[in-house]
Design a protein around this motif. Structure first.
Motif, mmCIF file in Angstrom:
data_model
loop_
_atom_site.group_PDB
_atom_site.id
_atom_site.type_symbol
_atom_site.label_atom_id
_atom_site.label_comp_id
_atom_site.label_asym_id
_atom_site.label_seq_id
_atom_site.Cartn_x
_atom_site.Cartn_y
_atom_site.Cartn_z
ATOM 1 N N HIS A 255 1.200 -1.129 -0.082
ATOM 2 C CA HIS A 255 -0.062 0.039 0.097
ATOM 3 C C HIS A 255 0.863 1.015 0.453
ATOM 4 O O HIS A 255 1.836 1.867 0.773
ATOM 5 C CB HIS A 255 -0.539 -0.431 1.328
ATOM 6 C CG HIS A 255 -1.566 -1.386 1.326
ATOM 7 N ND1 HIS A 255 -3.061 -1.436 0.251
ATOM 8 C CD2 HIS A 255 -1.788 -2.281 1.773
ATOM 9 C CE1 HIS A 255 -3.123 -3.047 0.984
ATOM 10 N NE2 HIS A 255 -3.087 -3.057 2.001
ATOM 11 N N ILE A 257 1.628 5.045 -1.176
ATOM 12 C CA ILE A 257 1.500 6.900 -0.843
ATOM 13 C C ILE A 257 2.326 7.946 -1.850
ATOM 14 O O ILE A 257 3.764 6.699 -1.402
ATOM 15 C CB ILE A 257 1.131 7.412 0.561
ATOM 16 C CG1 ILE A 257 2.457 7.060 1.028
ATOM 17 C CG2 ILE A 257 -0.122 6.831 0.838
ATOM 18 C CD1 ILE A 257 1.601 7.851 2.917
ATOM 19 N N THR A 261 0.808 12.905 -1.148
ATOM 20 C CA THR A 261 -0.723 12.413 0.584
ATOM 21 C C THR A 261 -0.781 12.923 1.688
ATOM 22 O O THR A 261 0.465 13.589 1.926
ATOM 23 C CB THR A 261 -0.630 10.740 0.648
ATOM 24 O OG1 THR A 261 -0.516 10.157 -0.619
ATOM 25 C CG2 THR A 261 -1.577 9.928 1.360
ATOM 26 N N ASP A 265 -5.421 11.277 5.171
ATOM 27 C CA ASP A 265 -5.590 10.399 4.244
ATOM 28 C C ASP A 265 -4.161 9.382 4.392
ATOM 29 O O ASP A 265 -5.077 7.893 4.288
ATOM 30 C CB ASP A 265 -5.161 10.368 2.252
ATOM 31 C CG ASP A 265 -6.292 11.930 1.618
ATOM 32 O OD1 ASP A 265 -7.599 10.851 2.912
ATOM 33 O OD2 ASP A 265 -5.997 12.388 1.130
ATOM 34 N N ASP A 268 -5.726 7.542 7.642
ATOM 35 C CA ASP A 268 -6.602 6.696 7.219
ATOM 36 C C ASP A 268 -6.123 5.235 6.748
ATOM 37 O O ASP A 268 -6.888 4.026 6.833
ATOM 38 C CB ASP A 268 -8.053 7.353 6.355
ATOM 39 C CG ASP A 268 -8.852 8.858 7.343
ATOM 40 O OD1 ASP A 268 -8.625 8.231 8.236
ATOM 41 O OD2 ASP A 268 -9.064 9.084 6.256
ATOM 42 N N LEU A 269 -6.077 5.878 6.210
ATOM 43 C CA LEU A 269 -5.255 3.817 5.543
ATOM 44 C C LEU A 269 -4.261 2.842 6.248
ATOM 45 O O LEU A 269 -4.642 1.842 6.340
ATOM 46 C CB LEU A 269 -4.064 4.420 3.948
ATOM 47 C CG LEU A 269 -4.223 3.454 3.385
ATOM 48 C CD1 LEU A 269 -4.595 2.758 3.103
ATOM 49 C CD2 LEU A 269 -2.983 3.950 2.254
#
Length: 380
Positions: A255, A257, A261, A265, A268-269
């Motif tokens: 995942h 970024i 970013t 965000d 939240d991720l």
């Protein structure tokens, strides 16, 4: 359980009472030490000859030759450090000169001078074996050295200073750091009041007790012993897990970024995916940093939780809070090299690079699983 393990070495690597143990010295290092000892001895003798004459230089060549072996062949040893040679030569010369002035130049006086020199070097923490030869030379000196009287200390110290200077220059120019500097220590425990230890649980106090347990002088410092144990642990780990590499155990589903970013965000991720680390990459998937829960927590603390409670749509880019100095490993890195990074430095994940591109992450969970499989495979 039997706590005593007997290790058998191949016959070619075992020592013998007559031939001695094996020296793990590369031929290139042998050549380097040989050339250095010859150059150092030549320079010291030449300087002493120019200042005090050939007769004096010849009388003192024995201890200089012995010191050259220590300073160029085993420069990392405690007996070869600057204070050892300077303090050892000075102490032995002063003691021997005093003994000769009071008791004369005889063999019994020479033996007394050597014994007192050893005691003085122990007390002053400057033990240097050639110091005993210095004491012998001064007491049993020929007319040329005897004529100097108490000034016999001068040629002795000239030899010590010139040989030490040559050792500093030559060893460092040939890629060997000298004098020895303490190795940087890594605190193996997060707590500020904890005691540094190796991954095996051995503490510095344990190392001190082990050295004291020898019952005699050991030309090995606590730092040397600690590094030796650490390297042995790493070698044993590599042997246990075989040829497993970072690429074999890493998590490939990442995942990612970008530096643009937002903090919101990223938070939240991390929460949605139950992650602790988010790699930050550019458009070519090159690693530029990482964002961790610690980074985000520091932001929350600085803003007194306003980020969550009052500003849920915060647009601060992660580039302002990310960790840019990232510890990463190559895809071909053996798993044994990952253990101290993840277990001792407190890292939660290690980015894995193929060239300069991020290809995966090795987490603590990945490492534990790989080690468990390797150990279970061995027992099976």
């Amino acid at each position: 359980m039997n706590n005593h393990t007997q290790v058998s070495l191949p016959a070619s690597r075992q020592g013998s009472p007559l031939l001695g143990g094996q020296l793990s010295t590369h031929p290139r290092e042998m050549l380097r030490a040989t050339l250095g000892a010859a150059l150092g001895l030549s320079l010291s003798v030449w300087l002493c000859q120019q200042v005090f004459g050939t007769a004096v230089a010849t009388l003192l060549i024995g201890p200089v030759g012995a010191s050259a072996i220590l300073l160029f062949a085993v420069p990392s040893g405690a007996l070869a450090q600057p204070w050892s040679i300077l303090g050892g030569y000075l102490t032995s010369a002063v003691v021997a000169t005093a003994v000769a002035q009071l008791g004369g130049h005889s063999l019994p006086m020479a033996s007394l001078a050597v014994g007192l020199s050893v005691l003085a070097m122990f007390l002053l923490r400057c033990l240097h074996p050639p110091g005993g030869a210095v004491a012998l030379c001064v007491v049993l000196a020929g007319p040329a050295l005897q004529a100097l009287g108490e000034r016999a200390i001068l040629p002795v110290m000239l030899n010590a200073l010139s040989l030490l200077t040559m050792a500093v220059l030559y060893n460092n120019l040939t890629g060997l750091r000298y004098p020895k500097r303490p190795a940087p220590q890594i605190n193996m425990h997060p707590a500020a009041d904890s005691t540094p230890a190796l991954s095996s649980g051995i503490t510095t106090e344990d190392l001190d007790k082990a050295l004291e347990g020898f019952g005699g002088f050991v030309d090995l410092t606590r730092e040397d012993l600690g590094q030796l144990i650490e390297k042995a642990e790493q070698a044993a780990m590599r042997r246990r897990v075989g040829a497993v590499q970072a690429a074999d155990i890493m998590t490939r589903e990442l995942h990612l970024i970008s530096p643009e970013t937002t903090v919101r965000d990223a938070l939240d991720l991390l929460g949605a995916m139950r992650l602790k680390v988010l790699p930050v990459t550019d458009a070519e998937q090159r690693l530029v940093g990482v964002v961790t829960l610690v980074d985000l927590a520091s932001v929350l603390d600085r803003r007194r939780l306003r980020l969550v409670r009052r500003r849920p749509n915060d647009r601060t880019p992660v580039s302002e809070i990310m960790t840019a100095q990232v510890t990463a490993v190559a895809a071909q890195a053996p798993i044994g090299d990952l253990v101290p990074l993840l277990s001792e430095r407190g890292l939660h994940a290690l980015p894995v690079l193929d060239g300069d591109r991020l290809v995966g992450l090795v987490t603590q969970t990945d490492l534990i699983g790989a080690l468990q499989r390797g150990l279970c495979g061995q027992r099976g």
